[in-house]
Design a protein around this motif. Structure first.
Motif, short mmCIF file in Angstrom:
data_model
loop_
_atom_site.label_atom_id
_atom_site.label_comp_id
_atom_site.label_asym_id
_atom_site.label_seq_id
_atom_site.Cartn_x
_atom_site.Cartn_y
_atom_site.Cartn_z
N UNK A 50 0.79 -1.17 0.05
CA UNK A 50 -0.31 0.04 -0.09
C UNK A 50 0.97 1.17 0.11
N UNK A 51 2.19 1.07 0.54
CA UNK A 51 3.13 2.31 0.46
C UNK A 51 3.98 2.35 -0.69
N UNK A 52 3.66 1.52 -1.84
CA UNK A 52 4.37 1.64 -3.11
C UNK A 52 3.54 2.41 -4.21
N UNK A 53 3.89 3.43 -4.29
CA UNK A 53 2.84 4.57 -5.05
C UNK A 53 3.54 4.83 -6.31
N UNK A 54 2.68 4.65 -7.56
CA UNK A 54 2.94 4.90 -8.68
C UNK A 54 2.21 5.74 -9.56
N UNK A 55 3.09 6.44 -10.19
CA UNK A 55 2.18 7.46 -11.34
C UNK A 55 2.21 6.67 -12.72
N UNK A 88 7.80 6.90 -9.38
CA UNK A 88 7.31 5.66 -8.35
C UNK A 88 7.69 6.58 -7.10
N UNK A 89 7.47 6.05 -5.95
CA UNK A 89 7.86 6.48 -4.57
C UNK A 89 7.45 5.05 -3.60
N UNK A 127 4.14 12.45 -5.73
CA UNK A 127 4.42 11.15 -5.25
C UNK A 127 4.96 11.01 -3.61
N UNK A 128 5.92 12.14 -3.45
CA UNK A 128 6.35 12.37 -1.95
C UNK A 128 5.02 12.77 -1.15
N UNK A 129 4.48 13.71 -1.48
CA UNK A 129 3.36 14.19 -0.73
C UNK A 129 2.32 12.99 -0.49
N UNK A 130 1.97 12.07 -1.39
CA UNK A 130 1.09 11.07 -1.33
C UNK A 130 1.88 10.04 -0.30
N UNK A 131 2.96 9.57 -0.47
CA UNK A 131 3.50 8.56 0.46
C UNK A 131 3.50 9.29 1.75
N UNK A 132 3.65 10.54 2.21
CA UNK A 132 3.65 11.12 3.27
C UNK A 132 2.13 10.97 3.81
N UNK A 188 14.34 18.59 1.76
CA UNK A 188 14.31 19.80 2.58
C UNK A 188 12.93 20.54 2.65
N UNK A 189 12.47 20.74 1.41
CA UNK A 189 11.08 21.60 1.43
C UNK A 189 9.92 20.86 2.04
N UNK A 190 10.24 19.64 2.11
CA UNK A 190 9.05 18.68 2.78
C UNK A 190 9.27 18.64 4.14
N UNK A 191 10.34 18.98 4.71
CA UNK A 191 10.49 19.07 6.16
C UNK A 191 11.83 17.77 6.49
#
Length: 328
Positions: free
Chosen positions: A230-235, A245-246, A278-283, A310-313
């Motif tokens: 569920x944590x493997x996210x694909x565009x 992917x992320x 992808x990173x926002x969705x993973x978070x 860095x932008x994401x924290x």
């Protein structure tokens, strides 16, 4: 263990599969930021030994009074394979340091590597481990690359501040691997994932050229005890092509932590906002899963991904320094 026991004779013997729990325990004690469970270590060694490139692996245990005080390994990794390139790992429990244990084990590794005709050896330590860095330098190793552990404390992440960001290009949707497998069937979904993954990984900074990744090898990743589909996210495009992917993977022995695997996009789709989406969705997935932290590793030369994290924290921890002896 008291220091007096360290005056007793040290014995070094080859490690066997029965020593995997001991190896995992010492590795976790020496590098607590990246602990191992016996199950995960056994899985990784099994995958290594079954690989068609037939990579080499050998292990040793140093014991004092019947107690393991250090472990060492010589390995070849299929993902960056050359028949004359090896990776060396040597870990001494803190209570046993300063008494020549590492020196004795290093001599065993060096003899083994000479017998195999090694032309290149990679090893490493964290920048806040000066004794280990000096140990490598004195043996002729030089710095090759640095990698940050970047950590996001999810309690400090404000999703409201990212509303409207991470918009996907037209004709692209975001879906988890688990959902795509339900849509297309497991093999078709994984083949699409493999195609995007194989291209994206070729450009990940590393100290050697990436070896080709076959679909058969890729499939073995899903047998890992840490897989989190569920944590493997694909565009995915409307045509069914995975263009970004992320990955999130479970962490050994810490259910409140998730580790990032590869985040990347295919070359033709870069600089179009896919990585941010992808990173926002993973978070978001990590927060829904109740995770406390998300960890990721980035080479210090990977400026675009470091800037995005860095932008994401995400905040860097001490860097792991990879050293090289020789070259192929």
């Amino acid at each position: 263990m008291t220091q007096s026991t360290l005056h007793h004779p040290l014995t070094i013997r080859p490690g066997t599969d029965a020593d995997v729990p001991t190896m995992a325990r010492i590795m976790s004690e020496v590098q607590p930021a990246h602990p191992w469970t016996p199950e995960t270590l056994a899985y990784e060694l099994k995958v290594l030994r079954e690989h068609p490139r037939q990579p080499h692996d050998a292990h040793w245990i140093a014991e004092q009074d019947g107690e393991a005080v250090a472990v060492a390994s010589v390995l070849q990794f299929p993902g960056m394979f050359h028949p004359d390139r090896y990776h060396a790992e040597l870990m001494v429990r803190p209570a046993a340091r300063g008494h020549g244990v590492g020196t004795r084990l290093a001599a065993v590794l060096e003899e083994h590597l000479r017998a195999r005709g090694a032309q290149e050896v990679l090893a490493g330590a964290y920048e806040n481990q000066p004794e280990a860095l000096d140990f490598l330098t004195r043996r002729g190793f030089t710095e090759a690359m640095r990698y940050y552990d970047n950590v996001l404390d999810l309690s400090h992440f404000d999703p409201a501040s990212w509303e409207g960001h991470g918009v996907l290009p037209e004709g692209v949707r975001l879906v988890s691997l688990a959902a795509l497998e339900q849509e297309l069937g497991q093999e078709a979904a994984r083949r699409a994932f493999h195609a995007g993954f194989a291209e994206a990984r070729e450009d990940v900074p590393r100290t050697g050229e990436a070896s080709p990744l076959t679909f058969e090898d890729f499939q073995k990743r899903f047998d890992s005890p840490l897989v989190f589909s569920q944590g493997i996210l694909l565009a995915v495009t409307d045509a069914g092509e995975v263009v970004g992917l992320s990955e999130l993977w479970r962490a050994e022995a810490d259910p409140a932590r998730l580790n990032t695997g590869l985040t990347g996009t295919r070359r033709a789709w870069r600089r179009r906002g896919l990585a941010l989406a992808l990173k926002l969705a993973a978070i978001g997935v990590a927060r829904e899963a109740g995770a406390r932290e998300v960890w990721t590793g980035n080479a210090t030369t990977n400026a675009p991904m470091l800037a995005l994290n860095d932008r994401l924290g995400f905040r860097p921890r001490p860097a792991f320094i990879e050293f090289r002896w020789g070259g192929v």
